[in-house]
Design a protein around this motif. Sequence first.
Motif, short mmCIF file in Angstrom:
data_model
loop_
_atom_site.label_atom_id
_atom_site.label_comp_id
_atom_site.label_asym_id
_atom_site.label_seq_id
_atom_site.Cartn_x
_atom_site.Cartn_y
_atom_site.Cartn_z
N SER A 211 0.88 -1.14 -0.09
CA SER A 211 -0.22 0.15 0.09
C SER A 211 0.69 1.22 0.23
O SER A 211 0.20 2.33 -0.02
CB SER A 211 -0.91 0.01 1.32
N ASN A 212 2.08 1.02 0.23
CA ASN A 212 2.97 2.28 0.31
C ASN A 212 4.18 2.01 -0.70
O ASN A 212 5.24 2.12 0.09
CB ASN A 212 3.47 2.53 1.57
N PRO A 213 4.09 1.69 -1.96
CA PRO A 213 5.06 1.63 -2.96
C PRO A 213 6.08 2.95 -3.11
O PRO A 213 5.41 3.94 -3.10
CB PRO A 213 4.62 0.97 -4.05
N THR A 214 7.32 2.81 -3.30
CA THR A 214 8.24 3.81 -3.82
C THR A 214 7.85 3.96 -5.25
O THR A 214 7.38 2.94 -5.96
CB THR A 214 9.56 3.64 -3.50
N GLU A 215 8.46 5.08 -5.80
CA GLU A 215 8.37 5.22 -7.22
C GLU A 215 8.95 4.19 -8.02
O GLU A 215 8.53 3.57 -9.22
CB GLU A 215 8.90 6.44 -7.57
N GLU A 216 10.21 3.78 -7.61
CA GLU A 216 10.77 2.68 -8.13
C GLU A 216 10.05 1.40 -8.22
O GLU A 216 10.23 0.43 -9.24
CB GLU A 216 12.21 2.55 -7.40
N GLU A 217 9.34 1.03 -6.94
CA GLU A 217 8.64 -0.02 -7.12
C GLU A 217 7.42 -0.13 -7.89
O GLU A 217 7.25 -1.25 -8.43
CB GLU A 217 8.25 -0.28 -5.46
N VAL B 130 2.63 6.32 -13.75
CA VAL B 130 3.12 6.18 -12.24
C VAL B 130 2.79 7.06 -11.10
O VAL B 130 2.26 6.80 -10.04
CB VAL B 130 4.62 6.20 -12.41
N ARG B 131 2.54 8.56 -11.69
CA ARG B 131 1.82 9.35 -10.88
C ARG B 131 0.38 9.12 -10.26
O ARG B 131 0.33 9.35 -9.32
CB ARG B 131 2.06 10.58 -11.56
N ALA B 132 -0.28 8.40 -11.35
CA ALA B 132 -1.61 7.91 -11.08
C ALA B 132 -1.73 6.87 -9.77
O ALA B 132 -2.34 7.06 -9.11
CB ALA B 132 -2.19 7.42 -12.26
N VAL B 133 -0.77 6.21 -9.95
CA VAL B 133 -0.69 4.92 -9.07
C VAL B 133 -0.29 5.31 -7.73
O VAL B 133 -0.66 5.05 -6.71
CB VAL B 133 0.34 3.90 -9.53
#
Length: 164
Positions: free
Chosen positions: A120-126, A145-148
């Motif tokens: 529920s808390n992914p980094t941008e890299e993830e 990516v921004r939407a996610v």
Amino acid sequence: MAKLHVSTIVNGEPMEFLCEPYETMLDALRGQLGLTGSKEGCSSGDCGACSITVDGRLVCSCLMLAAEAEGHEIRTIEGMAKGGRLHPLQQKFLEHAALQCGICTSGMLVASEALLARNSNPTEEEVRFWLAGNLCRCTGYDKIVRAVMETAAEMRQAIQEARP
């Protein structure tokens, strides 16, 4: 060759269908079941346009035999929205213009939902790593990516606000 009878659950609903032993899950979804949201992009598991989840695991439906669905729970893009209300990921994809031609969109959404179910808390890299199996020729991925990332943040906030 005799057709195979398959009993499964698709988007929360019990379903039964007949399929040829060599038929893919993508063909069964789009054909017998009339669920055309999953797209055929490559037929080799390289593009992710046909992504679904099977018992919560992300799968390319073009690589899965329809007969393998027996006894399993399948989730497709059609199962994301509830009634007339879009899933938060779908809403953010619209707000961020994270879709253009639409071929990859359903796979991106299903993969993104699977990621957020696990993390529920992914980094941008993830997020970028998780979506690496989904190809998009139109958007360049940044809007996706921004939407996610924004959806993840809002979903976490909603959970915190719901706690007593």
